[in-house]
Design a protein around this motif. Structure first.
Motif, mmCIF file in Angstrom:
data_model
loop_
_atom_site.group_PDB
_atom_site.id
_atom_site.type_symbol
_atom_site.label_atom_id
_atom_site.label_comp_id
_atom_site.label_asym_id
_atom_site.label_seq_id
_atom_site.Cartn_x
_atom_site.Cartn_y
_atom_site.Cartn_z
ATOM 1 N N GLN A 1 0.716 -1.178 0.008
ATOM 2 C CA GLN A 1 -0.212 0.081 -0.014
ATOM 3 C C GLN A 1 0.745 1.249 -0.083
ATOM 4 O OE1 GLN A 1 -2.685 0.528 3.220
ATOM 5 N NE2 GLN A 1 -3.620 2.280 2.384
ATOM 6 N N ARG A 2 0.648 2.097 -0.738
ATOM 7 C CA ARG A 2 1.545 3.188 -0.871
ATOM 8 C C ARG A 2 0.975 4.301 0.283
ATOM 9 N NH1 ARG A 2 2.798 7.317 -5.961
ATOM 10 N NH2 ARG A 2 4.127 8.549 -4.525
ATOM 11 N N VAL A 3 2.047 4.556 1.030
ATOM 12 C CA VAL A 3 1.574 5.283 2.305
ATOM 13 C C VAL A 3 2.186 6.670 2.125
ATOM 14 C CG1 VAL A 3 1.496 3.254 3.691
ATOM 15 C CG2 VAL A 3 3.560 4.477 3.383
ATOM 16 N N ASP A 4 2.906 7.179 1.431
ATOM 17 C CA ASP A 4 3.509 8.452 1.490
ATOM 18 C C ASP A 4 2.257 9.539 1.018
ATOM 19 O OD1 ASP A 4 4.183 9.217 -1.656
ATOM 20 O OD2 ASP A 4 4.485 6.972 -1.145
ATOM 21 N N GLN A 5 1.381 9.190 0.564
ATOM 22 C CA GLN A 5 0.087 10.040 -0.033
ATOM 23 C C GLN A 5 -1.065 10.149 1.108
ATOM 24 O OE1 GLN A 5 0.121 8.899 -4.023
ATOM 25 N NE2 GLN A 5 1.026 10.621 -4.694
ATOM 26 N N LEU A 6 -0.944 8.937 2.016
ATOM 27 C CA LEU A 6 -2.080 8.760 2.777
ATOM 28 C C LEU A 6 -2.725 9.890 3.181
ATOM 29 C CD1 LEU A 6 -1.763 5.564 5.135
ATOM 30 C CD2 LEU A 6 -2.998 5.935 3.093
ATOM 31 N N ALA A 7 -4.051 10.164 3.251
ATOM 32 C CA ALA A 7 -4.679 11.226 3.926
ATOM 33 C C ALA A 7 -4.709 11.057 5.258
ATOM 34 C CB ALA A 7 -6.280 11.038 3.330
ATOM 35 N N ALA A 8 -4.949 12.263 5.722
ATOM 36 C CA ALA A 8 -4.729 12.337 7.451
ATOM 37 C C ALA A 8 -5.750 11.341 8.045
ATOM 38 C CB ALA A 8 -5.113 13.731 7.915
ATOM 39 N N ARG A 9 -6.835 11.057 7.657
ATOM 40 C CA ARG A 9 -7.897 9.987 8.105
ATOM 41 C C ARG A 9 -7.543 8.560 8.304
ATOM 42 N NH1 ARG A 9 -10.672 8.779 3.584
ATOM 43 N NH2 ARG A 9 -10.616 10.554 2.177
ATOM 44 N N ALA A 10 -6.657 8.207 7.223
ATOM 45 C CA ALA A 10 -6.158 6.902 6.982
ATOM 46 C C ALA A 10 -5.056 6.601 7.961
ATOM 47 C CB ALA A 10 -5.848 6.659 5.502
ATOM 48 N N ARG A 11 -4.395 7.662 8.444
ATOM 49 C CA ARG A 11 -3.128 7.512 9.165
ATOM 50 C C ARG A 11 -3.241 6.831 10.434
ATOM 51 N NH1 ARG A 11 1.431 9.305 7.247
ATOM 52 N NH2 ARG A 11 0.890 10.641 5.564
ATOM 53 N N PRO A 12 -4.231 6.586 11.004
ATOM 54 C CA PRO A 12 -4.380 5.344 12.168
ATOM 55 C C PRO A 12 -4.155 4.137 11.773
ATOM 56 C CG PRO A 12 -6.068 7.069 12.473
ATOM 57 C CD PRO A 12 -5.513 7.397 11.021
ATOM 58 N N TYR A 13 -4.277 4.007 10.498
ATOM 59 C CA TYR A 13 -4.030 2.469 9.907
ATOM 60 C C TYR A 13 -2.613 2.401 10.094
ATOM 61 C CZ TYR A 13 -2.196 -0.622 6.390
ATOM 62 O OH TYR A 13 -1.313 -1.316 5.714
ATOM 63 N N LEU A 14 -1.584 3.199 9.784
ATOM 64 C CA LEU A 14 -0.276 3.313 9.583
ATOM 65 C C LEU A 14 0.150 3.241 10.867
ATOM 66 C CD1 LEU A 14 1.795 3.183 7.132
ATOM 67 C CD2 LEU A 14 2.002 6.017 7.839
ATOM 68 N N ARG A 15 -0.381 3.966 11.948
ATOM 69 C CA ARG A 15 0.068 3.860 13.194
ATOM 70 C C ARG A 15 0.041 2.399 13.843
ATOM 71 N NH1 ARG A 15 -2.768 8.927 14.670
ATOM 72 N NH2 ARG A 15 -1.621 9.831 13.011
ATOM 73 N N ARG A 16 -1.100 1.741 13.660
ATOM 74 C CA ARG A 16 -1.229 0.353 13.915
ATOM 75 C C ARG A 16 -0.275 -0.516 13.416
ATOM 76 N NH1 ARG A 16 -6.609 2.034 14.784
ATOM 77 N NH2 ARG A 16 -7.475 1.092 12.906
ATOM 78 N N ALA A 17 -0.242 -0.302 11.994
ATOM 79 C CA ALA A 17 0.853 -1.345 11.302
ATOM 80 C C ALA A 17 2.167 -1.062 11.954
ATOM 81 C CB ALA A 17 0.728 -1.038 10.012
ATOM 82 N N VAL A 18 2.577 -0.044 12.214
ATOM 83 C CA VAL A 18 4.017 0.345 12.437
ATOM 84 C C VAL A 18 4.127 0.747 13.997
ATOM 85 C CG1 VAL A 18 6.105 1.321 11.816
ATOM 86 C CG2 VAL A 18 4.544 0.945 10.498
#
Ligand code: ADP
Length: 223
Positions: A64-81
């Motif tokens: 999943q490309r993450v460098d362009q993630l919208a702010a509301r999708a960031r919690p996903y990243l926070r749980r993944a990492v």
């Protein structure tokens, strides 16, 4: 699992800290990020954790490309990492277990489930029995392990840690490394930034080296 494609990073109008970085890390790898102070190790980890965005290029986590993630999708990243920064940002007026509970509270996880998971996380880092201590009452190594427990309480697939053994004696540093190796053994992809070449030499893992703006990728430890 993690892929950087032509990634550049500068802060404001400053020069590029990272320039045209390309690498790929497979799931379950254990990797060191090495280089002198100020080289850009933290910057690289922050890009993976989504705490900084690249100036150019693309970053993929699990395809999943993450460098362009919208702010509301960031919690996903926070749980993944799971992110362990140099400044652990522990809350000193909260008990150890309440520090570990914090990410679960933010997500609204039910209290009894959250408590069970926070206790399990503390046990995994060797802090069972210290739940009621405040960080001030704990040693540097214990505080670092508490920060690790908080970072892994969401069971992330990726853990990144910035100089987790800095300022620790050899025995405490080994204990921290053992905690990371335990997680890695059960499949957690792990990246550790360090400028301590003696420490990295003991573990002889693939190393991403940033030095004087140059990036190199060594199968073993870069000495
Ligand atoms: P390292 O982790 O290898 O010590 P860093 O990634 O922290 O390196 O820093 C790399 C360079 O980027 C340094 O020159 C540092 O001063 C600069 N830098 C880091 N963060 C910021 C920021 N938020 N704003 C401006 N410059 C920064």
């Amino acid at each position: 699992m993690i892929r950087f494609q032509h990634v550049f990073k500068s802060y404001g109008r400053g020069k590029n800290i990272l320039a045209d970085i390309n690498f790929e890390i497979a799931g379950g790898d254990f990797i060191f990020v090495s280089g002198p102070s100020g080289a850009g190790k933290s910057t690289l980890l922050k890009l993976i954790g989504g705490l900084e965005a690249p100036s150019r290029g693309s970053i993929y986590l699990k395809e999943q490309r993450v460098d362009q993630l919208a702010a509301r999708a960031r919690p996903y990243l926070r749980r993944a990492v799971g992110v362990i920064l140099q400044d652990t940002h522990l809350l000193y007026d909260r008990s150890a277990i309440n520090n570990v509970l914090l990410p679960l509270e933010v997500q609204g996880v039910e209290r009894s489930v959250a408590l069970k998971r926070a206790r399990a996380a503390m046990e995994k880092v060797g802090l069972a029995g210290k739940e009621g201590f405040t960080p001030i009452e704990m040693s540097g190594g214990e505080q670092q392990r508490l920060a690790i427990a908080r970072a892994i309480v969401n069971r992330p697939a990726i853990v990144i840690a910035d100089e987790p053994t800095a300022n620790l004696d050899a025995a405490s540093a080994k204990r921290i490394m053992d905690v990371f190796l335990d997680f890695n053994r059960v499949g957690v992809t792990t990246l550790i930034a360090s400028h301590d070449r003696a420490l990295m030499a003991q573990y002889a893992r693939r190393t991403l080296l940033i030095e004087e703006g140059r990036f190199s990728d060594f199968a073993g430890v870069a000495l």
